[in-house]
Write an enzyme that holds these catalytic residues in place. Structure first.
Site, PDB file in Angstrom:
ATOM      1  N   TYR A 123       0.857  -1.191   0.000  1.00 54.53           N
ATOM      2  CA  TYR A 123       0.000   0.000   0.000  1.00 54.53           C
ATOM      3  C   TYR A 123       0.885   1.230   0.000  1.00 54.53           C
ATOM      4  CZ  TYR A 123      -3.509   3.429   1.570  1.00 54.53           C
ATOM      5  OH  TYR A 123      -4.347   4.515   1.688  1.00 54.53           O
TER       6      TYR A 123
ATOM      7  N   ASP B 197       9.197   2.942   0.273  1.00 59.62           N
ATOM      8  CA  ASP B 197       8.104   3.571   1.011  1.00 59.62           C
ATOM      9  C   ASP B 197       8.273   3.154   2.474  1.00 59.62           C
ATOM     10  OD1 ASP B 197       5.830   4.468   2.205  1.00 59.62           O
ATOM     11  OD2 ASP B 197       4.456   3.719   0.667  1.00 59.62           O
TER      12      ASP B 197
ATOM     13  N   LYS C 209       3.733   8.783   9.320  1.00 60.71           N
ATOM     14  CA  LYS C 209       3.465   8.160  10.614  1.00 60.71           C
ATOM     15  C   LYS C 209       4.437   8.634  11.713  1.00 60.71           C
ATOM     16  CE  LYS C 209       0.580   4.762   8.511  1.00 60.71           C
ATOM     17  NZ  LYS C 209       0.666   4.077   7.246  1.00 60.71           N
TER      18      LYS C 209
HETATM   19  C1  LIG Z   1       0.050   4.572   5.864  1.00 58.03           C
HETATM   20  C2  LIG Z   1       0.840   4.358   4.626  1.00 58.03           C
HETATM   21  C3  LIG Z   1       0.772   5.244   3.531  1.00 58.03           C
HETATM   22  C4  LIG Z   1      -0.214   6.360   3.460  1.00 58.03           C
HETATM   23  O1  LIG Z   1      -0.031   7.320   4.440  1.00 58.03           O
HETATM   24  P1  LIG Z   1      -1.272   8.283   4.819  1.00 58.03           P
HETATM   25  O2  LIG Z   1      -0.660   9.251   5.766  1.00 58.03           O
HETATM   26  O3  LIG Z   1      -2.317   7.404   5.409  1.00 58.03           O
HETATM   27  O4  LIG Z   1      -1.730   8.905   3.548  1.00 58.03           O
HETATM   28  C5  LIG Z   1       1.649   5.047   2.495  1.00 58.03           C
HETATM   29  N1  LIG Z   1       2.522   4.026   2.490  1.00 58.03           N
HETATM   30  C6  LIG Z   1       2.603   3.167   3.504  1.00 58.03           C
HETATM   31  C7  LIG Z   1       3.631   2.076   3.464  1.00 58.03           C
HETATM   32  C8  LIG Z   1       1.744   3.279   4.591  1.00 58.03           C
HETATM   33  O5  LIG Z   1       1.798   2.372   5.570  1.00 58.03           O
END
Ligand SMILES: *Cc1c(COP(=O)(O)O)cnc(C)c1O
Length: 422
Positions: A144, A239, A267
């Site tokens: 994701y 990511d 995060k």
């Molecule tokens: C949570 C997440 C996102 C998206 O971040 P948001 O702040 O919710 O838009 C993107 N990549 C990874 C790996 C994530 O866990």
């Protein structure tokens, strides 16, 4: 235990927000439950509207690695509030935060602060396309990367449980350039490079996948990605929105010793406030406006309150002695309790998932073999016993520094008793 107040609040929320929620997985659909409405949280505890207290292993889906309401972060935020909520202009905190990030993650030579992980990834991909002059990207099934159009393909997490492989409202053109590979499967990546090699702008990957449940990279997989992207002049993007400051101060790249061209953070880096980062190689970031022709902007980008929270979080992690060793030990105890109960656990550092399947989970397909009905039963059992975990099989359990040894012990006992029940 009653959740009457949460039920009433949920009924009021339903006509106001789709599903009554502001992010789909909170709706608890895949575990057939009513979402709890949270009143407050402190340390490793979260308290709902009915006054029930739970040990929290969601930790806001990752940001709260220091636990909820860390006193130093709260103090920093209060001080920042006194100076003003937003300026829409440069301020010193931006330099401090980006400097701190670069110290811990030297591959982030230059970076931009944005407001969410989604925005960070979207911008990183645009910069990579601008830099290479190519259009295609590779992503992995089950990873994701936020909800921007081009990346909503086999995107795991909330989409996985909802069994919606793609989102409506995304024009075909937006995902045409998105090529899908299989996580931990080198051949699937080789095939794509052989066919499209010189058209591939970027390869994006969660260096440890955590949005189809936790799926660690096999040995050499990241190194292989590093080598093949270098050979084709493709920008390698890690990511690290979950893994950044989670697996180590230098993220998954330091943990595994493989360094990407670009990185996205979110995060933890915001200390609980909406803040994310993208950045990497200077020559790629120099393509971003006003230096270059890749446009990216933000009214609230580098917001002083969010920046102050981010700085305080990183400083607190730096100061805690053996922070990552402590997280490792706490997490190992939990994973052992699950394994003793016969569960199939994937764990890396302080993120883990118990998969209700006999298969070894190494990719999207094996993750999908998990029995979500059985997970729902486990989830309800934990909640009834005061343990708050993700209402989906395909999410991680997050451990924080605020998880006390007593609470870890108590959790292990509850997990062990589940085995005896079933
Ligand atoms: C949570 C997440 C996102 C998206 O971040 P948001 O702040 O919710 O838009 C993107 N990549 C990874 C790996 C994530 O866990």
């Amino acid at each position: 235990m009653t959740i009457q107040k949460s039920k009433e609040l949920y009924a009021r929320a339903l006509p106001l927000m789709p599903g009554g929620v502001n992010s789909p997985v909170r709706a608890c659909k895949s575990v057939n439950a009513v979402p709890l409405f949270i009143e407050r949280a402190k340390g490793d505890q979260i308290i709902d509207a009915d006054g029930n207290t739970y040990i929290d292993y969601i930790c806001s889906w990752g940001p709260d690695i220091l636990g909820h309401g860390d006193p130093e972060i709260i103090e920093a935020v209060k001080k920042a509030c006194d100076r003003g909520l937003t300026f829409g202009a440069c301020h010193k905190g931006e330099i401090e935060l980006t400097g701190l990030i670069r110290t811990h993650m030297p591959s982030m030579e230059m970076m931009r602060l944005v407001n969410s992980g989604t925005e960070a990834v979207m911008s990183a991909v645009r910069a990579a396309r601008g830099y290479t002059g190519r259009d295609k990207i590779i992503k992995f099934e089950g990873c994701y990367h936020g909800h921007s159009d081009g990346l909503l393909v086999k995107a795991g997490s909330g989409l996985l449980t909802a069994a919606v492989p793609d989102s409506a409202g995304v024009p075909k053109g937006c995902t045409e350039g998105t090529l899908l590979a299989n996580y931990n499967d080198e051949q699937s990546v080789k095939d794509l490079f052989e066919q499209y090699g010189n058209d591939i702008a970027a390869l994006i990957v969660e260096p440890c996948a955590a949005n189809m449940g936790v799926v660690p990279p096999k040995e050499h997989f990241l190194q292989f990605l590093r080598e093949i992207t270098s050979a084709y002049g493709t920008v390698l993007i890690f990511d690290e929105v979950i893994t950044g400051f989670r697996l180590s101060l230098g993220g998954a790249q330091q943990y595994y010793g493989v360094y990407p061209d670009m990185t996205t953070l979110g995060k933890i880096v915001g200390g609980g406030m909406p803040l994310a980062v993208y950045g990497g190689k200077k020559e790629v970031m120099e393509c971003v406006a006003p230096l270059g022709s890749v446009y990216q902007a933000g009214t609230l980008s580098g917001n002083p309150i969010a920046v102050s929270a981010g700085i305080a979080a990183i400083r607190a992690l730096e100061k805690r002695e053996n922070a990552y060793q402590l997280l490792e030990e706490k997490s190992r105890k939990l994973a052992s309790a699950m394994q003793l109960s016969g569960m199939n656990v994937n764990r890396v550092g302080s993120i883990m998932t118990a998969f209700f399947t006999d298969q070894t989970v190494t990719d999207y397909r094996s993750a999908k073999s998990a029995d979500t009905a059985q997970y729902a039963e486990y989830w309800s059992y934990l909640l009834e016993n005061g343990i708050y975990t993700a209402p989906s099989q395909f999410e991680a359990m997050f451990v924080s520094l605020a998880h006390s040894d007593e609470d870890i012990e108590a959790t292990c006992k509850v997990i062990a008793a589940f085995h005896h029940q079933s």
